[in-house]
Write an enzyme that holds these catalytic residues in place. Structure first.
Site, PDB file in Angstrom:
ATOM      1  N   ARG A   2       9.220  -8.426   7.879  1.00  0.00           N
ATOM      2  CA  ARG A   2       9.234  -9.855   8.178  1.00  0.00           C
ATOM      3  C   ARG A   2       9.093 -10.608   6.863  1.00  0.00           C
ATOM      4  O   ARG A   2       8.375 -10.157   5.959  1.00  0.00           O
ATOM      5  CB  ARG A   2       8.072 -10.251   9.097  1.00  0.00           C
ATOM      6  CG  ARG A   2       8.316 -10.008  10.564  1.00  0.00           C
ATOM      7  CD  ARG A   2       9.402 -10.925  11.139  1.00  0.00           C
ATOM      8  NE  ARG A   2       9.655 -10.679  12.555  1.00  0.00           N
ATOM      9  CZ  ARG A   2      10.567  -9.830  13.019  1.00  0.00           C
ATOM     10  NH1 ARG A   2      11.339  -9.146  12.209  1.00  0.00           N
ATOM     11  NH2 ARG A   2      10.738  -9.693  14.337  1.00  0.00           N
ATOM     12  N   GLU A  61      13.482 -18.353   7.805  1.00  0.00           N
ATOM     13  CA  GLU A  61      14.847 -18.115   8.303  1.00  0.00           C
ATOM     14  C   GLU A  61      15.332 -19.285   9.135  1.00  0.00           C
ATOM     15  O   GLU A  61      14.564 -19.847   9.903  1.00  0.00           O
ATOM     16  CB  GLU A  61      14.849 -16.829   9.152  1.00  0.00           C
ATOM     17  CG  GLU A  61      14.542 -15.607   8.337  1.00  0.00           C
ATOM     18  CD  GLU A  61      14.533 -14.313   9.144  1.00  0.00           C
ATOM     19  OE1 GLU A  61      15.040 -14.299  10.276  1.00  0.00           O
ATOM     20  OE2 GLU A  61      14.013 -13.326   8.619  1.00  0.00           O
ATOM     21  N   HIS A 104      19.255 -10.892   8.407  1.00  0.00           N
ATOM     22  CA  HIS A 104      18.441 -10.285   9.478  1.00  0.00           C
ATOM     23  C   HIS A 104      19.309  -9.400  10.388  1.00  0.00           C
ATOM     24  O   HIS A 104      19.441  -9.657  11.585  1.00  0.00           O
ATOM     25  CB  HIS A 104      17.723 -11.372  10.287  1.00  0.00           C
ATOM     26  CG  HIS A 104      16.525 -10.860  11.030  1.00  0.00           C
ATOM     27  ND1 HIS A 104      15.375 -11.590  11.208  1.00  0.00           N
ATOM     28  CD2 HIS A 104      16.292  -9.671  11.656  1.00  0.00           C
ATOM     29  CE1 HIS A 104      14.492 -10.890  11.907  1.00  0.00           C
ATOM     30  NE2 HIS A 104      15.029  -9.716  12.194  1.00  0.00           N
TER      31      HIS A 104
HETATM   32  C1  8YV Z   1      15.653  -8.117  15.876  1.00  0.00           C
HETATM   33  C2  8YV Z   1      13.655  -7.420  14.524  1.00  0.00           C
HETATM   34  O1  8YV Z   1      17.006  -8.091  15.811  1.00  0.00           O
HETATM   35  O2  8YV Z   1      13.045  -6.404  16.538  1.00  0.00           O
HETATM   36  C3  8YV Z   1      12.692  -7.022  15.566  1.00  0.00           C
HETATM   37  O3  8YV Z   1      11.502  -7.303  15.367  1.00  0.00           O
HETATM   38  O4  8YV Z   1      13.311  -7.797  13.478  1.00  0.00           O
HETATM   39  C4  8YV Z   1      15.107  -7.288  14.753  1.00  0.00           C
HETATM   40  O5  8YV Z   1      15.427  -5.968  14.961  1.00  0.00           O
HETATM   41  C5  8YV Z   1      15.268  -9.537  15.899  1.00  0.00           C
HETATM   42  O6  8YV Z   1      14.048  -9.803  15.342  1.00  0.00           O
HETATM   43  C6  8YV Z   1      15.287  -9.986  17.323  1.00  0.00           C
HETATM   44  O7  8YV Z   1      14.043  -9.881  17.881  1.00  0.00           O
END
Ligand code: 8YV
Length: 302
Positions: A243, A272, A290
């Site tokens: 993150r 973001e 992302h």
């Molecule tokens: C997702 C991600 O695509 O799952 C997560 O935490 O970071 C990604 O794989 C996105 O965040 C949608 O939740």
């Protein structure tokens, strides 16, 4: 009135998923894919039994205070849930679910993609070629950093980090070291060729590549700050598929500008979809939007 539970789906989902939702629920799909925003989310919580939400929905205590609350569950599309105030959700009797496991491999692949891209200067090379600047092969052209056999330092050793270790150690012959306050059993680490380090700082000092795999919590916010970035080697690279909050983006820009580290591969950002403009100008930085779990197979499985 339908007897089927009502589900508000906050974003477009892959076709097979929307078809299944429409079959099993009274599903309110978001066909134009516009984020609902705080008011739309509040409205959804008041009018549906479930909210199928995702990372772009900020489910703050304020949003979750919607009255009268009808929803019983926040079913999060994604493994990370730092956009949900889980304490507030709990206080309101809302269950929260997420999608671990099914996106582990895709995200580990993305971490390796970033690592290879930044080490071998592939984004830079592609830009060079597409701009018509390539004059032909030469022995000294765009030399990068060797990956095989180097040391990978993992910050956090959960599911995704372990899948990265698997690829790095068994695929690329890398030495893998890690720090995690809740480390895996010794035999699990050993099977991945991964050696624990008691302190994060040891990982940062030793690694040729530092890859972040911790959750975003108040404790890990700006974990990679100026001080910790300065512990990394000048020839080391930072990879982030976790993150954006885990990295102080301004401190990262400073470290890159001062050549305190060699480069970075990023899939996630503090604000973001905004990216600190200085990063966009740096050739030694690979920037993805992302895409961690963005394969058709994974998004359907999620
Ligand atoms: C997702 C991600 O695509 O799952 C997560 O935490 O970071 C990604 O794989 C996105 O965040 C949608 O939740």
């Amino acid at each position: 009135m339908s007897a089927r539970p009502t589900v508000v789906v906050t974003r477009r989902l892959p076709d097979p998923v929307e078809q299944e939702l429409a079959r099993d629920f009274d599903a309110r799909l978001n066909t134009d894919d516009r984020p609902l925003g705080p008011d739309g989310l509040r409205e959804a919580l008041k009018s549906a039994d479930a909210l199928l939400c995702t990372v772009t929905d900020k489910l703050t205590a304020e949003v979750l205070s919607a009255e009268p609350l009808r929803a019983r569950i926040l079913a999060n599309f994604g493994v990370g849930f730092n956009h949900i105030d889980t304490e507030a959700a709990k206080a309101r009797g809302l269950a929260v679910s997420n999608t671990p496991d099914v996106l582990t491999d895709a995200t580990a692949d993305t971490a390796m993609t970033l690592l290879l891209m930044v080490a071998r200067r592939t984004g830079e090379g592609e830009r060079h070629l597409r701009a018509g600047q390539w004059t032909g092969w030469r022995p000294t052209h765009m030399l990068g950093t060797h990956v095989s056999g180097k040391t990978l330092g993992l910050v956090g050793m959960g599911r995704i980090a372990r899948a990265v270790a698997q690829r790095a150690h068994h695929g690329f012959g890398m030495k893998v070291i890690f720090h995690d306050p809740y480390p895996p059993p010794a035999d699990v680490a050993a099977s991945l060729g991964a050696e624990p380090r008691a302190r994060l700082e040891q990982v940062l000092k030793e690694a040729d590549f530092v890859s972040l795999h911790c959750p975003a919590t108040p404790e890990t916010r700006h974990l990679m700050n100026k001080e910790r970035l300065s512990l990394m080697r000048a020839d080391a690279y930072l990879i982030n598929t976790a993150r954006g909050d885990v990295v102080d983006e301004a401190a990262l820009v400073e470290a890159l500008t001062a050549r305190k580290i060699a480069g970075a591969g990023l899939d996630v950002y503090e604000k973001e979809p905004q990216v600190t403009p200085a990063l966009l100008m740096m050739e030694n930085v690979v920037l993805l939007p992302h895409l961690g779990s963005a394969t058709r197979e994974t998004r359907v499985a999620m």
